[in-house]
Design a protein around this motif. Structure first.
Motif, mmCIF file in Angstrom:
data_model
loop_
_atom_site.group_PDB
_atom_site.id
_atom_site.type_symbol
_atom_site.label_atom_id
_atom_site.label_comp_id
_atom_site.label_asym_id
_atom_site.label_seq_id
_atom_site.Cartn_x
_atom_site.Cartn_y
_atom_site.Cartn_z
ATOM 1 N N UNK A 273 42.091 45.765 46.472
ATOM 2 C CA UNK A 273 41.065 46.257 47.386
ATOM 3 C C UNK A 273 40.146 45.144 47.873
ATOM 4 N N UNK A 274 38.837 45.362 47.713
ATOM 5 C CA UNK A 274 37.858 44.383 48.200
ATOM 6 C C UNK A 274 37.589 43.254 47.214
ATOM 7 N N UNK A 275 38.043 43.419 45.979
ATOM 8 C CA UNK A 275 37.705 42.458 44.933
ATOM 9 C C UNK A 275 38.262 41.048 45.178
ATOM 10 N N UNK A 276 39.497 40.888 45.655
ATOM 11 C CA UNK A 276 39.960 39.522 45.963
ATOM 12 C C UNK A 276 39.098 38.822 47.012
ATOM 13 N N UNK A 277 38.585 39.578 47.992
ATOM 14 C CA UNK A 277 37.686 38.984 48.981
ATOM 15 C C UNK A 277 36.419 38.458 48.300
ATOM 16 N N UNK A 278 35.900 39.248 47.383
ATOM 17 C CA UNK A 278 34.703 38.815 46.656
ATOM 18 C C UNK A 278 34.993 37.570 45.831
ATOM 19 N N UNK A 279 36.180 37.512 45.225
ATOM 20 C CA UNK A 279 36.542 36.333 44.433
ATOM 21 C C UNK A 279 36.588 35.088 45.301
ATOM 22 N N UNK A 280 37.129 35.208 46.498
ATOM 23 C CA UNK A 280 37.194 34.056 47.410
ATOM 24 C C UNK A 280 35.798 33.598 47.824
ATOM 25 N N UNK A 281 34.861 34.523 47.923
ATOM 26 C CA UNK A 281 33.493 34.151 48.292
ATOM 27 C C UNK A 281 32.741 33.553 47.114
#
Length: 377
Positions: free
Chosen positions: A209-217
């Motif tokens: 879901x959205x968690x990989x995006x948060x990890x990249x940030x």
């Protein structure tokens, strides 16, 4: 403990033979070289003296001012702050010196790193491989820095747990740990890149879901924040990089220094390199790392091989002394899965013999390197 005991015996013997031998700089403005008295000198020498200085009095005063040793405060900004920040609160306790505080942080971080390594080894190939991965890391060349006032244990702990989180697809934890690692040392870029790439693959695979995006940030946040802070203090990023280059000789040179020193050793055209056993041993360590990395590629999750490969690139393509190869590659623990696989197949009797012999060699190298060879660690 065996390797530390061997190091202690070597240090005592070397000091008895040559009490006046100068083996490392003391961190003053003139960078005077100091003699040794015990193995503890090695554990707080070189970079360790800077970290102890920062743990004792912080990043210091304004740019242009100097500390009590005559060293410009701005030079402290070359050393990433997480490790001395963790040590600094301990210095307010009775009888805890800044150097002792740093050693305590290293000890705790080494335990955390060992736990993370075990979990990764167990994830890859079971309980016994996890234990052997910890043993291989504890006895690797330059493993003495795990006990000293250096960032190797702390960064290894952050890397191990971040990579374990990646393997388990716990993206927020992975991103947060990678972000914190950016405050520990510049080679955190290897971990930041690995976590970012793994998260990007998850995004394209529509997992998490959205968690990989948060990890990249989150992953690059700590490194970028410290670069911004140091650049603001010094008046520009160029000034920050010039301190690394002009004062400490650390810069990106696309492997020119590593290549020149390696060819000097192999061909024997430069006595300053070819005639020093420590540099020959360091080249062998580097060669062994490359061999283990090649063997690792088909045998481990790609996230681990990417991290190990990135650490190899950072260690060989930057301008650093050959004798530091063992220390700089120590956090690249995934390659140690290769000896861990082999050790896990041995009987308990053979295992004790091999690990006992290797611990003696590790202690010899740890003592010989700073006290007898007089080279950087």
């Amino acid at each position: 403990m065996t390797s530390l005991e061997v190091m202690h015996v070597l240090a005592s013997h070397a000091h008895a033979l040559d009490p006046g031998r100068q083996v490392y700089p003391d961190g003053t403005i003139n960078n005077q070289w100091r003699g040794f008295t015990s193995m503890w000198d090695a554990l707080v020498s070189w970079d360790g003296r800077w970290y102890a200085k920062i743990a004792g009095s912080g990043l210091g005063g304004p740019v242009g001012a100097v500390d009590e040793d005559g060293v410009p405060y701005e030079l402290r900004l070359a050393f990433f702050p997480l490790y001395p920040w963790l040590a600094r609160p301990l210095t307010y306790l009775p009888f805890i010196s800044p150097a002792t505080a740093c050693l305590i942080v290293s000890f705790v971080a080494a335990i955390a790193a060992a736990w993370g390594l075990y979990l990764i080894g167990r994830h890859v190939r079971g309980h016994r491989v996890g234990l052997m991965l910890v043993a291989a890391w504890a006895l690797a060349p330059a493993a003495m820095t795990q006990n000293g006032a250096y960032t190797e244990s702390l960064f290894t702990a952050l890397a191990a747990w971040a990579l374990y989180a990646v393997l388990k697809e716990r993206w927020l934890i992975a991103g947060l740990l990678a972000g914190v690692s950016g405050l520990s040392r510049p080679t955190a870029t290897a971990l930041i890149g690995t976590v970012g790439l793994a998260a990007l693959v998850a995004v394209f695979s529509r997992r998490g879901g959205w968690r990989p995006y948060a990890a990249m940030a989150l992953a690059p946040a700590g490194l970028l924040a410290y670069f911004a802070f140091a650049s603001a203090r010094l008046g520009g990023f160029d000034r920050y990089t010039s301190i690394h280059d002009n004062t400490f000789g650390a810069r990106w040179d696309y492997g020119e220094n590593t290549w020149n020193m390696s060819t000097d050793i192999l061909i024997g055209v430069d006595g300053d390199n070819a005639d020093k056993p420590i540099r020959v041993l360091s080249l062998l360590i580097l060669f062994g790392f490359v061999v283990m990395f090649a063997l690792l590629i088909p045998r481990a999750p790609w996230q681990l091989t990417v991290f190990a490969g990135a650490m190899l690139v950072l260690a060989t393509l930057s301008h650093t002394h050959m004798s530091m190869a063992g220390r700089h590659l120590l956090p690249a623990f995934p390659v140690l899965l290769i000896p861990a696989f082999l050790l896990a197949r041995m009987s308990n009797r053979d295992l004790w013999i091999v690990l006992g012999a290797v611990s003696l060699l590790s202690g010899w190298y740890a003592g010989w390197l700073p006290f007898i060879s007089g080279q950087a660690i």
